[in-house]
Design a protein around this motif. Structure first.
Motif, mmCIF file in Angstrom:
data_model
loop_
_atom_site.group_PDB
_atom_site.id
_atom_site.type_symbol
_atom_site.label_atom_id
_atom_site.label_comp_id
_atom_site.label_asym_id
_atom_site.label_seq_id
_atom_site.Cartn_x
_atom_site.Cartn_y
_atom_site.Cartn_z
ATOM 1 N N THR B 83 0.756 -1.188 -0.092
ATOM 2 C CA THR B 83 -0.197 -0.547 -0.467
ATOM 3 C C THR B 83 0.663 1.428 0.307
ATOM 4 O OG1 THR B 83 -1.129 -0.964 1.372
ATOM 5 C CG2 THR B 83 -1.647 1.436 1.103
ATOM 6 N N MET B 84 1.824 1.403 1.414
ATOM 7 C CA MET B 84 2.887 2.093 0.625
ATOM 8 C C MET B 84 3.003 2.923 -0.582
ATOM 9 S SD MET B 84 3.257 3.924 3.311
ATOM 10 C CE MET B 84 4.719 4.827 4.048
ATOM 11 N N PHE B 85 3.438 1.637 -0.904
ATOM 12 C CA PHE B 85 4.507 1.420 -2.302
ATOM 13 C C PHE B 85 3.596 2.040 -3.640
ATOM 14 C CE2 PHE B 85 4.860 -0.759 -6.609
ATOM 15 C CZ PHE B 85 5.737 0.185 -7.110
ATOM 16 N N THR B 86 2.055 1.711 -3.641
ATOM 17 C CA THR B 86 1.342 1.818 -5.022
ATOM 18 C C THR B 86 0.600 3.609 -4.508
ATOM 19 O OG1 THR B 86 -0.031 0.905 -3.227
ATOM 20 C CG2 THR B 86 0.849 -0.210 -5.188
ATOM 21 N N TRP B 87 0.678 3.629 -2.934
ATOM 22 C CA TRP B 87 0.159 5.276 -2.442
ATOM 23 C C TRP B 87 1.449 5.751 -2.877
ATOM 24 C CZ3 TRP B 87 -4.244 4.909 1.008
ATOM 25 C CH2 TRP B 87 -5.099 6.620 1.203
ATOM 26 N N SER B 88 2.236 5.646 -2.705
ATOM 27 C CA SER B 88 3.262 6.898 -3.186
ATOM 28 C C SER B 88 3.684 7.039 -4.068
ATOM 29 C CB SER B 88 4.240 6.713 -3.026
ATOM 30 O OG SER B 88 4.770 5.437 -3.291
ATOM 31 N N LEU B 89 2.614 6.384 -5.454
ATOM 32 C CA LEU B 89 2.863 6.536 -6.758
ATOM 33 C C LEU B 89 1.412 7.077 -7.135
ATOM 34 C CD1 LEU B 89 4.639 3.220 -8.520
ATOM 35 C CD2 LEU B 89 5.714 5.492 -7.895
ATOM 36 N N VAL B 90 0.886 6.836 -6.927
ATOM 37 C CA VAL B 90 -0.433 7.772 -6.933
ATOM 38 C C VAL B 90 -0.523 9.218 -7.734
ATOM 39 C CG1 VAL B 90 -2.378 5.943 -6.708
ATOM 40 C CG2 VAL B 90 -1.891 7.800 -4.949
ATOM 41 N N ASP B 91 -0.105 9.822 -7.021
ATOM 42 C CA ASP B 91 0.205 11.824 -7.807
ATOM 43 C C ASP B 91 0.753 11.838 -8.797
ATOM 44 O OD1 ASP B 91 -1.897 12.411 -5.543
ATOM 45 O OD2 ASP B 91 -0.633 13.756 -4.557
ATOM 46 N N LEU B 92 2.474 10.958 -9.020
ATOM 47 C CA LEU B 92 2.888 10.902 -9.841
ATOM 48 C C LEU B 92 1.889 11.060 -11.409
ATOM 49 C CD1 LEU B 92 5.855 12.121 -10.918
ATOM 50 C CD2 LEU B 92 6.684 9.854 -10.572
ATOM 51 N N PHE B 93 1.133 10.109 -11.085
ATOM 52 C CA PHE B 93 0.882 8.967 -12.332
ATOM 53 C C PHE B 93 -0.356 10.217 -12.746
ATOM 54 C CE2 PHE B 93 3.582 5.264 -12.148
ATOM 55 C CZ PHE B 93 4.097 5.266 -13.543
ATOM 56 N N ALA B 94 -0.964 10.784 -11.767
ATOM 57 C CA ALA B 94 -2.756 11.356 -11.555
ATOM 58 C C ALA B 94 -1.804 12.599 -12.929
ATOM 59 C CB ALA B 94 -3.402 11.778 -10.721
ATOM 60 N N LEU B 95 -1.048 13.414 -12.205
ATOM 61 C CA LEU B 95 -0.452 15.010 -13.136
ATOM 62 C C LEU B 95 0.198 14.313 -14.349
ATOM 63 C CD1 LEU B 95 2.107 16.552 -10.306
ATOM 64 C CD2 LEU B 95 -0.354 16.620 -11.032
ATOM 65 N N LEU B 96 0.553 12.853 -14.964
ATOM 66 C CA LEU B 96 0.579 12.271 -16.033
ATOM 67 C C LEU B 96 0.223 12.542 -16.660
ATOM 68 C CD1 LEU B 96 3.671 11.610 -16.671
ATOM 69 C CD2 LEU B 96 3.267 9.325 -16.357
ATOM 70 N N PHE B 97 -0.970 11.941 -16.226
ATOM 71 C CA PHE B 97 -1.877 11.896 -17.544
ATOM 72 C C PHE B 97 -3.191 13.650 -17.488
ATOM 73 C CE2 PHE B 97 -4.814 9.609 -13.590
ATOM 74 C CZ PHE B 97 -5.670 10.709 -13.414
ATOM 75 N N PHE B 98 -2.718 13.624 -16.349
ATOM 76 C CA PHE B 98 -3.458 15.196 -16.968
ATOM 77 C C PHE B 98 -2.926 16.315 -17.820
ATOM 78 C CE2 PHE B 98 -6.707 16.947 -13.878
ATOM 79 C CZ PHE B 98 -7.213 15.910 -13.110
ATOM 80 N N PHE B 99 -1.104 16.058 -17.687
ATOM 81 C CA PHE B 99 -0.172 16.854 -18.125
ATOM 82 C C PHE B 99 -0.457 16.456 -19.974
ATOM 83 C CE2 PHE B 99 3.855 16.853 -20.518
ATOM 84 C CZ PHE B 99 3.989 18.446 -21.020
ATOM 85 N N PHE B 100 -0.545 14.628 -19.895
ATOM 86 C CA PHE B 100 -0.676 14.859 -21.394
ATOM 87 C C PHE B 100 -2.285 14.434 -21.848
ATOM 88 C CE2 PHE B 100 3.847 12.874 -20.550
ATOM 89 C CZ PHE B 100 4.320 12.516 -21.994
ATOM 90 N N SER B 101 -3.164 14.628 -20.878
ATOM 91 C CA SER B 101 -4.302 14.543 -21.741
ATOM 92 C C SER B 101 -4.770 15.900 -22.663
ATOM 93 C CB SER B 101 -5.396 15.030 -20.552
ATOM 94 O OG SER B 101 -5.577 13.564 -20.123
#
Lengths: 118, 567
Positions: B83-101
């Motif tokens: 959970t710590m591992f996956t939770w740590s990455l969610v914001d980064l991937f969210a920003l990634l698909f926002f930027f690429f959208s």
């Protein structure tokens, strides 16, 4: 393809993601290098313990006294996450701290309890 | 027992989770959305390799990874370390698909790569989150009591700021592109694509921000995260908008996308039912449904593919036919011009010979020279008729509309054709006493049309009379020519005014008939917004041709861009 514009950008981002993901996986998933917060049973006769404030809702309210511990996950026994530790002594583990109940530490829905004898 | 039972590492967190939200709903909201997004993006990239499909693929993949990370964050029963591992990455991937959208929308609307400065700004926006994720600044600890991660507040708020900025940037970009659109189609496409991207990002932004506000400012953490799943509905909305653009406006130049997308979506939905069912019977039933749907879907996609290929073949054939027609017209022009040139020379030679330019002709040669002149003249007329029809068909005729005296024109034609009628012993009469004098039209072309009709009547009337009536109505003039000739059968009537539309036995009566005469007449009358029709009671019972010419509506319909008129 009109232009190969995003190739470098996407490549760079993927490289960065691999580094970040790999390092975080190593730190969190493999090394368990993070802090774990949990409530463990507390001896109210010797310490000031937390207890659920059941004044608002008494139905199914757990009145077990507890103390709050913060421990490095790497050192924590598995019973911490399962909330099944019978007698947990923080001092026996490295990087572990205990928080007993105090007026400034009480949060909504809990209160202090102590049955300490002078 | 369910499919998660063997994944449970922390029983306490599993029980905590199922008290919060049904696990099936979590899976159902995350997995199908992620799978459909990846299939959509992957399929598009596979079919079309361009900037738009590449950036959209990055959006779909980063969104799908976000879905899996987020789902793992919910599944704290997998263990606090996961959970710590996956939770740590969610914001980064969210920003990634926002930027690429935003990147995708830019390339889609502007049809070019993102400006370099915007790429730099995008990367700079991503950097703080990337660095804090790398060094683990974004997370404080794992709360084993609530089976969730405690985030560092100021770091956790930063992604919302960036997401908000990107949503605003999408709005600004959409506004600029819609304003700059020069056609309605461009405007609609820009509006659809922008709305899809905006709704996708806004849904997500609103739901995650709402959760953050509830958790951090209202201290409601137990059920607050449940609202997060509503943000995921933005992706299907985006895909629907893009699918509509692809099907309706042929964006990305995909021919069969609609059916394939439908089949894939159906399969993904059926497969996602595995998240809910617990019994073996249900699993077997869903498996059978899945296999059957896949088989039927495959047949459907193949049949649509075949149909599209056939349609494209037909379009190609039509295009080839059009080219062949054009080439044929060019060939006809070339041949007829050449033949006309030879015939004209022959006619002139016969004419000069008969006029005595080469001295007195021998008596024996005189009838031959006369026949030669007549034959050459007929040949020139025939070739001219074919040329006229060809010109009318290709639109190479321009009409010059001006006022002229119609009665005088008819009288002139009658006087020209009277010898031919007299020679056959026919009575050629014209009644035009109360006819209108002036009409507006192309005098030369109408001369050809009326002469053709009168000449036809004379040729196809072995004996009797040809009567012409010219009468005026308030808004039109009506020309009627009635003869006592061979008449028209019902069969001949159906193709009377068509190209090469000979009567079945017409060549027996008129051996010089090309079949283009009435076709030419109809084209000329049509160009004058007039009407022409024929009536006959049948073979041997004569015929009547009527032409109605409007006195008011005489605007030219024939193309005037090509003023070349073949003569």
């Amino acid at each position: 393809m009109r232009r190969s514009g995003p190739g470098v950008l996407i490549g760079g981002i993927i490289f960065g993601l691999i580094i970040i993901t790999g390092y975080r996986f190593y730190e969190y998933a493999l090394q368990r290098n993070f802090l774990l917060q949990a409530n463990v049973t507390c001896d109210a006769q010797h310490n000031s313990c937390f207890v659920a404030d059941c004044s608002a809702d008494t139905l199914g309210c757990d009145t077990t006294a507890y103390e709050k511990i913060t421990i490095l996950a790497r050192n924590a026994p598995s019973c911490i996450e399962e909330h099944s530790c019978k007698e947990f002594n923080c001092a026996s583990y490295g990087t572990c701290s205990v928080q007993y109940c105090a007026a400034n530490a009480v949060q909504t829905g809990e209160k202090c309890i102590t049955t300490q004898t002078p | 027992m369910n499919i998660f039972s063997h994944l449970i590492q922390v029983e306490y967190c599993y029980n905590y989770l199922i008290n919060q939200i049904p696990v099936g709903l979590l899976v159902y909201s995350h997995i199908p959305t992620a799978v459909i997004a990846v299939i959509f993006g992957g399929f598009l990239l596979y079919k079309v390799r361009n900037l738009e499909s590449m950036t959209l693929f990055v959006v779909c993949v980063s969104f799908a990874i976000w879905c899996f990370l987020d789902l793992s964050s919910w599944f704290a029963f997998l263990g606090s370390n996961i959970t710590m591992f996956t939770w740590s990455l969610v914001d980064l991937f969210a920003l990634l698909f926002f930027f690429f959208s935003y990147y995708f929308l830019f390339t889609f609307l502007m049809r070019r790569d993102l400006f370099a400065w915007q790429k730099i700004v995008g990367v700079l926006f991503l950097l703080p989150t990337a660095i804090s994720t790398l060094f683990g600044y974004n997370l404080l600890s794992f709360d084993a009591n609530q089976c969730q991660v405690n985030e560092r507040e100021w770091v956790a708020l930063y992604p919302y700021f960036v997401e908000g900025v990107i949503v605003l940037a999408v709005l600004v970009l959409a506004f600029i592109c819609i304003r700059k659109a020069t056609t309605q189609r461009q405007r609609t496409e820009a509006l659809l694509a922008s709305t899809g991207v905006f709704l996708f990002l806004f849904f997500f932004f609103l739901s995650t921000l709402g959760v953050n506000v509830l958790v951090n400012y209202f201290d409601i953490s137990t059920y607050a995260y449940n609202f997060e799943i509503y943000g995921l509905f933005g992706m299907p909305i985006l895909l629907i908008y893009l699918g509509y653009l692809i099907v309706k406006y042929n964006e990305f130049n995909l021919k069969i996308f609609g059916t394939e997308a439908l089949v894939f979506a159906l399969l993904a939905l059926i497969a996602s039912e595995f998240a809910f069912v617990n019994t073996v019977t249900n699993r077997i039933l869903i498996s059978i449904t899945l296999v059957l749907t896949a088989a039927i879907g495959y047949i459907l996609v193949k049949s649509v593919q075949k149909e599209i290929e056939q349609r494209m073949n037909i379009q190609q054939l039509a295009s080839n036919l059009q080219n062949a027609n054009k080439q044929q017209i060019v060939l006809i022009h070339f041949i007829t011009h050449q033949i006309k040139g030879y015939l004209t020379k022959s006619r002139n030679i016969f004419s000069m010979a008969l006029e005595g330019d080469f001295g007195k002709l021998p008596d024996a040669f005189l009838p031959l020279a006369t026949e030669g002149l007549s034959s050459a003249t007929n040949g020139v007329n025939t070739v001219q008729e074919i040329l006229n029809a060809s010109n009318l068909k290709s639109g190479a005729v321009s009409y010059i509309f001006k006022s002229f005296n119609l009665t005088e024109l008819i009288q002139k034609i009658i006087s020209e054709l009277m010898p031919a009628a007299t020679k056959k012993g026919l009575s050629l009469v014209c009644n035009s006493e109360n006819a209108v004098q002036q009409v507006i039209g192309d005098e030369a072309q109408l001369y050809n049309a009326f002469k053709n009709l009168i000449d036809n009547s004379i040729k196809y009337t072995p004996s009797g009379s040809v009567t012409i009536n010219l009468e005026s109505k308030p808004d039109k003039v009506i020309f009627t020519i009635k003869d006592t000739g061979v008449g028209i059968t019902a069969e001949d009537m159906s193709h009377l005014f068509t190209e090469g539309g000979h009567g079945k036995d017409s060549v027996k009566v008129n051996t010089e008939s090309t079949g283009f005469g009435l076709y030419i007449v109809k084209n000329i009358i049509d160009a004058h917004h007039g009407k022409i029709w024929a009536e006959s009671e049948g073979s041997g019972k004569g015929s009547t041709f009527t032409i109605e010419l409007s006195l008011t509506d005489v605007a030219p319909t024939a193309p005037e861009i090509n003023s070349e008129v073949s003569k």
